[in-house]
Design an enzyme around this catalytic site. Structure first.
Site, PDB file in Angstrom:
ATOM      1  N   GLY A  41       2.644  -7.079  15.706  1.00 46.22           N
ATOM      2  CA  GLY A  41       2.999  -7.732  14.530  1.00 46.22           C
ATOM      3  C   GLY A  41       3.226  -9.373  15.040  1.00 46.22           C
ATOM      4  O   GLY A  41       2.902  -9.545  16.188  1.00 46.22           O
ATOM      5  N   GLY A  42       4.087  -9.854  14.341  1.00 48.34           N
ATOM      6  CA  GLY A  42       4.149 -11.495  14.564  1.00 48.34           C
ATOM      7  C   GLY A  42       5.048 -11.666  15.926  1.00 48.34           C
ATOM      8  O   GLY A  42       4.973 -12.601  16.394  1.00 48.34           O
ATOM      9  N   LYS A  61       7.204  -1.814  24.223  1.00 51.29           N
ATOM     10  CA  LYS A  61       7.263  -3.386  23.213  1.00 51.29           C
ATOM     11  C   LYS A  61       7.413  -4.515  23.982  1.00 51.29           C
ATOM     12  O   LYS A  61       8.294  -4.980  24.776  1.00 51.29           O
ATOM     13  CB  LYS A  61       8.524  -3.107  22.300  1.00 51.29           C
ATOM     14  CG  LYS A  61       8.710  -4.000  21.359  1.00 51.29           C
ATOM     15  CD  LYS A  61       9.853  -4.019  20.462  1.00 51.29           C
ATOM     16  CE  LYS A  61       9.743  -2.652  19.546  1.00 51.29           C
ATOM     17  NZ  LYS A  61      11.003  -2.861  18.527  1.00 51.29           N
ATOM     18  N   ASP A 157      19.013  -2.846   9.244  1.00 51.31           N
ATOM     19  CA  ASP A 157      17.500  -2.712   8.765  1.00 51.31           C
ATOM     20  C   ASP A 157      17.028  -1.530   8.677  1.00 51.31           C
ATOM     21  O   ASP A 157      16.013  -1.055   8.977  1.00 51.31           O
ATOM     22  CB  ASP A 157      16.625  -3.433   9.779  1.00 51.31           C
ATOM     23  CG  ASP A 157      15.440  -3.799   9.212  1.00 51.31           C
ATOM     24  OD1 ASP A 157      14.938  -4.213   8.006  1.00 51.31           O
ATOM     25  OD2 ASP A 157      14.208  -4.330  10.093  1.00 51.31           O
TER      26      ASP A 157
END
Length: 427
Positions: A41-42, A61, A157
């Protein structure tokens, strides 16, 4: 250095898959061999890796190098590892290590490697779920969030992509909460709390609470209650709680309106369960379920094992004695009907009695005399036609009497003939 919102947006939108793919096969910090790219991802990428010292398979990660000097992004990255370690719950992904590669300076988090898929993939495949399935998947996640809140950590989130349905070696399913990247530790020092500026929104818009959408400061566990409610709403109905054509419209809708009743989107969801979900999605903090523990307890009280309304028992309709409304129905037909209506099993018709072709049976009835051919008595007809009424001879008229149905017998009694040739019916 503080993060520039424009820089964050441009970097997060920049495709990173090529850069991430180039790292496959590398040895991170002299210990972790990156085996394959799981996702990018970004902000960075996730790899399946192996600890060459222990041989354990892990997930790593890696933060994108562009953020290595960004204090705000680094703080969130570290917070993710620290929050998961601080809570240490079986339904929160386990963090094993946190470090920085000595070769190119990238930061990384080492986590347990999970087999399975996220809740989003599950929902995309199965659509709306049964109440039992939805609650069974979310209850462990809610317990993990309750533990997080007890340690002063708010996730902020909650979304299907951050709930992973892990399958163990023995086939056991364990839902796990992942990605505490924007979690908030409410007992951190004030200067760290100020890293998230009031008035900014963090989270995934479809599952953000009204107070998150407004950018309120001082968020607590009730924002996660809202997020779980929004996820449960979608699991039960197959529809988002709030939808809008663009981001701004969505934010306004969440802040100013209530979701469509579950009874409209999913009428099969029991009213009691729908009421619990809607209370979690109440905009007012005072009216919302006060804590994740209260939310979980309400779901636990809901009788998942309660059977639904049982179907009507399939009982054969009771046969009733049929008394023809037409006066003067032939006694032979009436007797056969009585036998059938009272459940008597007639395996075979009585042997036909030889009769002259012209012989007729006289039947005495209250209003008229009916004659039927004697041959009709020999065997039960397949269909009973409406009898034909004829005028009664004067010599045959007798006082009216009630025709009584005989009790069930295996076969009708033999008929005797009178002196004038007519059959004598049994009393």
């Amino acid at each position: 250095m503080a993060a520039d919102p424009h820089t964050l947006r441009s970097l997060s939108m920049e495709p990173q898959s090529t850069i991430a793919q180039d790292r496959v096969g590398a040895l991170l910090n002299g210990r972790y061999e990156l085996l394959r790219l799981v996702g990018a991802g970004g902000m960075g990428a996730v790899y399946e890796a192996r600890n060459t010292w222990t041989g354990r398979r892990v997930a790593i990660k890696v933060l994108h190098p562009a953020f290595a000097q960004n204090e705000e992004v680094l703080a969130r990255f570290f917070r993710e590892a620290q929050a998961a370690t601080r809570i240490a719950h079986p339904s929160i992904v386990e963090v094993l290590d946190l470090g920085q590669d000595g070769a190119d300076g990238v930061y990384y988090i080492v986590q347990e490697f999970l087999e399975g898929r996220d809740l989003r993939a599950e929902m995309d495949e199965v659509g709306a779920m049964s109440p039992r399935r939805a609650v069974e998947l979310m209850a462990p996640v809610m317990a993990a969030l309750a533990a997080a809140h007890a340690k002063g950590v708010v996730h902020r989130d909650i979304k299907p992509e951050n709930i992973f349905i892990a399958h163990g070696p023995d086939g056991a399913v364990t839902p796990k909460l992942i990605d505490f990247g924007i979690s908030k530790m409410v007992d951190l020092e004030p200067d760290l709390l100020r890293r998230t500026t009031p008035g900014t929104t963090l989270g995934t818009p479809y599952y953000m609470s009204p107070e998150q959408c407004r950018g309120d400061a001082g968020l607590d566990g009730r924002s996660d209650v809202w997020g779980v409610g929004a996820v449960l709403y979608e699991m039960l109905s197959g529809s988002l709680a709030f939808e809008a054509p663009n981001y701004n419209s969505l934010i306004v809708k969440i802040v100013t309106s209530a979701p469509a009743p579950l009874a409209e989107r999913a009428p099969e969801v029991p009213a009691e369960l729908a009421a619990i979900v809607h209370r979690a999605l109440t905009a007012s903090l005072d009216a919302r379920l006060p804590s994740m523990e209260a939310f979980l307890e309400a779901l636990r009280r809901y009788p998942l094992d309660r059977p639904s309304a049982p179907p009507m028992p399939c009982v054969p309709a009771r046969r009733r004695a049929v008394v023809p409304a037409v006066a003067g129905l032939g006694v032979a037909c009436a007797l056969l009907l009585a036998l059938a209506s009272r459940g008597s099993a007639v395996h075979s018709a009585p042997a036909p009695v030889a009769r002259p072709a012209a012989t007729r049976v006289e039947v005495i009835a209250p209003a008229a005399v009916e004659t039927v051919p004697a041959s009709a008595v020999a065997a039960p007809p397949r269909a009973i036609a409406r009898p034909r009424r004829v005028a009664a001879p004067r010599t045959a008229v007798r006082p009216a009497s009630r025709v009584e149905l005989a009790p069930p017998v295996v076969a009708p009694p033999p008929l005797e003939r009178s002196a004038n040739g007519a059959l004598i019916l049994p009393p």
